[in-house]
Design a protein around this motif. Structure first.
Motif, PDB file in Angstrom:
ATOM      1  N   VAL A  93       1.001  -1.242  -0.087  1.00 54.70           N
ATOM      2  CA  VAL A  93       0.076   0.102  -0.026  1.00 54.70           C
ATOM      3  C   VAL A  93       0.945   1.215  -0.176  1.00 54.70           C
ATOM      4  CG1 VAL A  93      -1.614   1.272   1.447  1.00 54.70           C
ATOM      5  CG2 VAL A  93      -2.053  -1.151   1.165  1.00 54.70           C
ATOM      6  N   VAL A  94       1.771   1.241   0.984  1.00 50.91           N
ATOM      7  CA  VAL A  94       2.764   2.514   0.845  1.00 50.91           C
ATOM      8  C   VAL A  94       3.579   2.578  -0.499  1.00 50.91           C
ATOM      9  CG1 VAL A  94       4.919   3.364   2.035  1.00 50.91           C
ATOM     10  CG2 VAL A  94       3.219   2.345   3.444  1.00 50.91           C
ATOM     11  N   ALA A  95       4.139   1.548  -0.960  1.00 54.30           N
ATOM     12  CA  ALA A  95       4.589   1.546  -2.337  1.00 54.30           C
ATOM     13  C   ALA A  95       3.620   2.165  -3.327  1.00 54.30           C
ATOM     14  CB  ALA A  95       5.288   0.187  -2.652  1.00 54.30           C
ATOM     15  N   LEU A  98       3.621   5.755  -3.080  1.00 56.81           N
ATOM     16  CA  LEU A  98       4.947   6.675  -3.512  1.00 56.81           C
ATOM     17  C   LEU A  98       4.931   6.372  -4.798  1.00 56.81           C
ATOM     18  CD1 LEU A  98       7.199   5.367  -0.531  1.00 56.81           C
ATOM     19  CD2 LEU A  98       6.043   7.537  -0.905  1.00 56.81           C
ATOM     20  N   PHE A  99       4.509   5.276  -5.590  1.00 57.20           N
ATOM     21  CA  PHE A  99       4.809   5.150  -7.034  1.00 57.20           C
ATOM     22  C   PHE A  99       3.724   4.735  -7.507  1.00 57.20           C
ATOM     23  CE2 PHE A  99       8.558   3.785  -4.452  1.00 57.20           C
ATOM     24  CZ  PHE A  99       9.739   4.825  -4.801  1.00 57.20           C
ATOM     25  N   PRO A 100       2.576   5.483  -7.941  1.00 52.09           N
ATOM     26  CA  PRO A 100       1.456   5.293  -8.398  1.00 52.09           C
ATOM     27  C   PRO A 100       1.608   4.690  -9.697  1.00 52.09           C
ATOM     28  CG  PRO A 100       1.392   7.521  -8.268  1.00 52.09           C
ATOM     29  CD  PRO A 100       2.762   6.972  -7.487  1.00 52.09           C
ATOM     30  N   SER A 101       0.597   3.303 -10.239  1.00 51.37           N
ATOM     31  CA  SER A 101       0.817   2.918 -11.384  1.00 51.37           C
ATOM     32  C   SER A 101      -0.547   2.680 -12.105  1.00 51.37           C
ATOM     33  CB  SER A 101       1.207   1.474 -11.291  1.00 51.37           C
ATOM     34  OG  SER A 101       2.598   1.264 -10.747  1.00 51.37           O
ATOM     35  N   THR A 102      -0.519   2.984 -13.205  1.00 50.22           N
ATOM     36  CA  THR A 102      -1.859   2.927 -13.992  1.00 50.22           C
ATOM     37  C   THR A 102      -1.964   1.785 -15.215  1.00 50.22           C
ATOM     38  OG1 THR A 102      -0.978   4.484 -15.861  1.00 50.22           O
ATOM     39  CG2 THR A 102      -2.221   5.480 -14.001  1.00 50.22           C
ATOM     40  N   LEU A 103      -3.096   1.237 -15.473  1.00 52.08           N
ATOM     41  CA  LEU A 103      -3.109   0.029 -16.157  1.00 52.08           C
ATOM     42  C   LEU A 103      -4.075   0.441 -17.372  1.00 52.08           C
ATOM     43  CD1 LEU A 103      -4.675  -2.325 -13.397  1.00 52.08           C
ATOM     44  CD2 LEU A 103      -2.255  -1.927 -14.342  1.00 52.08           C
ATOM     45  N   ALA A 104      -3.786  -0.113 -18.615  1.00 48.49           N
ATOM     46  CA  ALA A 104      -4.432   0.083 -19.810  1.00 48.49           C
ATOM     47  C   ALA A 104      -5.765  -0.926 -19.580  1.00 48.49           C
ATOM     48  CB  ALA A 104      -3.395  -0.424 -20.962  1.00 48.49           C
ATOM     49  N   SER A 203       5.893  -8.140 -23.145  1.00 49.73           N
ATOM     50  CA  SER A 203       4.972  -7.846 -22.392  1.00 49.73           C
ATOM     51  C   SER A 203       5.333  -7.074 -21.040  1.00 49.73           C
ATOM     52  CB  SER A 203       4.033  -9.102 -21.733  1.00 49.73           C
ATOM     53  OG  SER A 203       5.171 -10.103 -21.202  1.00 49.73           O
ATOM     54  N   PHE A 204       6.889  -7.389 -20.552  1.00 50.80           N
ATOM     55  CA  PHE A 204       7.314  -6.901 -19.370  1.00 50.80           C
ATOM     56  C   PHE A 204       7.499  -5.332 -19.989  1.00 50.80           C
ATOM     57  CE2 PHE A 204       9.550 -10.973 -19.604  1.00 50.80           C
ATOM     58  CZ  PHE A 204       8.315 -11.722 -18.925  1.00 50.80           C
ATOM     59  N   MET A 205       7.644  -5.036 -21.072  1.00 48.81           N
ATOM     60  CA  MET A 205       8.039  -3.500 -21.261  1.00 48.81           C
ATOM     61  C   MET A 205       6.965  -2.838 -21.260  1.00 48.81           C
ATOM     62  SD  MET A 205      11.231  -3.550 -21.901  1.00 48.81           S
ATOM     63  CE  MET A 205      11.214  -1.953 -22.725  1.00 48.81           C
ATOM     64  N   ASP A 206       5.593  -3.335 -21.429  1.00 44.33           N
ATOM     65  CA  ASP A 206       4.497  -2.609 -21.279  1.00 44.33           C
ATOM     66  C   ASP A 206       3.970  -1.945 -19.943  1.00 44.33           C
ATOM     67  OD1 ASP A 206       4.115  -2.679 -24.166  1.00 44.33           O
ATOM     68  OD2 ASP A 206       2.949  -4.502 -24.127  1.00 44.33           O
ATOM     69  N   TYR A 207       4.301  -2.846 -19.096  1.00 46.34           N
ATOM     70  CA  TYR A 207       4.000  -2.798 -17.470  1.00 46.34           C
ATOM     71  C   TYR A 207       5.182  -2.730 -16.622  1.00 46.34           C
ATOM     72  CZ  TYR A 207      -0.661  -3.631 -19.242  1.00 46.34           C
ATOM     73  OH  TYR A 207      -1.895  -3.675 -19.854  1.00 46.34           O
ATOM     74  N   GLY A 208       6.363  -2.150 -17.293  1.00 46.19           N
ATOM     75  CA  GLY A 208       7.501  -2.165 -16.398  1.00 46.19           C
ATOM     76  C   GLY A 208       7.606  -1.567 -15.228  1.00 46.19           C
ATOM     77  N   ARG A 209       6.757  -0.168 -15.082  1.00 44.86           N
ATOM     78  CA  ARG A 209       6.535   0.170 -13.939  1.00 44.86           C
ATOM     79  C   ARG A 209       5.841  -0.396 -12.766  1.00 44.86           C
ATOM     80  NH1 ARG A 209       6.656   5.733 -12.237  1.00 44.86           N
ATOM     81  NH2 ARG A 209       5.741   6.339 -10.475  1.00 44.86           N
ATOM     82  N   LEU A 210       4.804  -1.120 -13.304  1.00 44.96           N
ATOM     83  CA  LEU A 210       3.918  -1.889 -12.420  1.00 44.96           C
ATOM     84  C   LEU A 210       4.824  -3.177 -11.917  1.00 44.96           C
ATOM     85  CD1 LEU A 210       1.173  -2.433 -11.127  1.00 44.96           C
ATOM     86  CD2 LEU A 210       0.635  -3.812 -13.170  1.00 44.96           C
ATOM     87  N   ALA A 305      -3.699   0.111  -8.096  1.00 52.04           N
ATOM     88  CA  ALA A 305      -3.528   0.656  -9.878  1.00 52.04           C
ATOM     89  C   ALA A 305      -4.653   0.740 -10.374  1.00 52.04           C
ATOM     90  CB  ALA A 305      -2.546  -0.676 -10.328  1.00 52.04           C
ATOM     91  N   ALA A 306      -5.848  -0.232 -10.330  1.00 51.27           N
ATOM     92  CA  ALA A 306      -6.714  -0.008 -10.847  1.00 51.27           C
ATOM     93  C   ALA A 306      -7.817   1.096 -10.279  1.00 51.27           C
ATOM     94  CB  ALA A 306      -7.727  -1.328 -10.613  1.00 51.27           C
ATOM     95  N   ALA A 307      -7.741   1.569  -8.988  1.00 52.29           N
ATOM     96  CA  ALA A 307      -8.554   2.779  -8.480  1.00 52.29           C
ATOM     97  C   ALA A 307      -7.633   3.907  -8.841  1.00 52.29           C
ATOM     98  CB  ALA A 307      -8.047   2.482  -6.825  1.00 52.29           C
ATOM     99  N   ASN A 308      -6.204   3.871  -9.153  1.00 51.77           N
ATOM    100  CA  ASN A 308      -5.743   4.943  -9.777  1.00 51.77           C
ATOM    101  C   ASN A 308      -6.001   5.288 -11.127  1.00 51.77           C
ATOM    102  OD1 ASN A 308      -3.598   7.063  -9.264  1.00 51.77           O
ATOM    103  ND2 ASN A 308      -2.206   6.008 -10.648  1.00 51.77           N
ATOM    104  N   THR A 309      -6.240   4.212 -11.873  1.00 56.73           N
ATOM    105  CA  THR A 309      -6.354   4.520 -13.327  1.00 56.73           C
ATOM    106  C   THR A 309      -7.789   4.922 -13.378  1.00 56.73           C
ATOM    107  OG1 THR A 309      -5.190   2.436 -13.842  1.00 56.73           O
ATOM    108  CG2 THR A 309      -6.757   3.105 -15.505  1.00 56.73           C
TER     109      THR A 309
END
Length: 403
Positions: A93-95, A98-104, A203-210, A305-309
């Protein structure tokens, strides 16, 4: 013959690394050589076939041999399992803040998942009282554990001859498992070949941050959180034990991607560490069922990540509630590859995220699962041995102090 002797002289970890490299090279150069995938399928299949039987007879024999009034450290082990899982969820949760992610979110939803904690608990209870034969056949470890405990306690007053037979069966299964584990380099070769030839690296490149957030949380828990918990138990430098568990259990679990399939590896490591078989033969199968720190991280990170998206604002109390829910849900996830992903919709429901969107998140989880699930299983399985050893070393330390 000389080459075979040199091969056998290498440590298992070195042989596994050789299998890893060969699998990656062959997967890249010869993706059409699908027969190599059979090596991985056979290896994991053999482990999964023997593991339920081994768990049943080890727990059964251990409890049948247990002397009434003898001390046990299971309460400490269970506490470590549960605390470790909750702390992992909090770290996730903390991470995520600090580093919010988004999804396609563009994939079709095409599966079903538990609707809430009540449904998960109901499923666990139904699995616990399932037919013991079908539980072993279906690798239902909740059922296997329950019936092994029931029969083990019932056999405490059995004759020594009966207990000896149970011990012989356990030893025979352990030997068979060791034979299978000796084939691990070839199994790993097949598993890595399948991964590289089918998914490559796109596939790793598309979601590298996540992936970085997920893997970073798991490494943080493995190298910071878990060592702190172990230090509080053993009161000495925890890292030699941590690194050995990661090396001998985590690496194997990374490739098999199944806590259940890695049970025999963990049992062997516990024996090498000089732990009490009567204790670890119960705690290791239990850990493969409820010690799911990696699963708690996966559920928390992907849900946020879903909530942030979707632009959903998440306050700290709600995030803390997510940590608790993710921890409870993780304890109910199956010890097989991808077992935690179908629990994501239940966590998403906390934020009012529709099930069809939540299932798209599950789909993304399967896309990145080659890395996510491998890291998750490595963390889960290695910490089973780590916490089992920490609990026993703690009990020895306290006993020595009393003397």
């Amino acid at each position: 013959m000389e080459l075979l002797c040199k091969w056998n002289q290498l440590s298992l970890v070195k042989r596994i690394l050789i299998g890893l490299i060969l699998g990656a090279v062959l997967g890249f150069l010869l993706p059409g050589a699908s027969f190599l995938s059979l090596l991985g399928t056979l290896f994991v299949g053999a482990l999964k076939a023997l593991a339920p039987l081994l768990v049943f007879f080890l727990v059964l024999h251990s409890l049948a041999q247990h002397k009434k009034g003898a001390k046990s450290n299971m309460s400490t082990v269970i506490a470590l399992y549960l605390i470790g899982t909750l702390l992992a969820a909090l770290c996730a949760v903390v991470a995520s803040f600090l580093f919010p992610s988004t999804l396609a979110l563009a994939q079709e939803a095409a599966s079903s998942a538990p609707g809430g904690i009540g449904e998960i608990l109901q499923t666990l209870l139904n699995n616990a009282v399932s037919n013991p034969i079908s539980a072993m056949a279906e690798a239902n470890y909740i059922g296997v554990l329950l019936w092994a405990v029931v029969f083990g306690i019932a056999l405490r007053d059995a004759s020594d001859r009966t207990k000896q037979v149970l011990g012989d069966l356990s030893d025979a299964l352990s030997t068979a498992i060791r034979w299978v584990i000796s084939c691990a380099p070839f199994g790993i070769l097949g598993l890595v070949f399948t991964t590289v030839s089918e998914t490559g690296f796109s596939s790793f490149m598309d979601y590298g941050r996540l992936l970085c957030v997920l893997a970073g949380c798991m490494f943080f828990v493995a190298l910071i959180v878990n060592p702190i918990l172990v230090f509080l138990c053993i009161r000495r430098n925890p890292y030699p034990l941590v690194f050995r568990c990661l090396k001998e259990s985590g690496i194997m679990a990374f490739f098999t991607r199944s806590s259940a399939a890695n049970i025999p590896v963990n049992l062997r490591l516990c024996k090498e560490l000089g732990l009490d078989e009567e204790k670890y033969s119960v705690s290791i199968p239990l850990g493969a069922t409820i010690n799911m720190a990696g699963a708690a991280i996966t559920i928390s990170v992907l849900t946020l990540a879903a909530a942030n998206t979707l632009g959903i604002s998440v306050d700290f109390p709600t995030a803390f509630l997510l940590s608790v829910v993710a921890s409870i849900a993780a304890c109910g996830s199956s010890g097989v590859a991808g077992g935690s992903l179908l629990l994501i919709p239940m966590a998403c429901s906390l934020f009012g995220i529709p099930n069809d969107i939540a299932m798209q998140v599950v789909g993304i989880g399967f896309i990145i699962g080659v890395v996510q699930d491998s890291c998750e299983t490595a963390l889960n399985s290695s910490s089973d041995v780590l916490f089992t050893a920490a609990a026993e070393f703690r009990s020895r330390r306290l006993a020595a102090r009393q003397d």
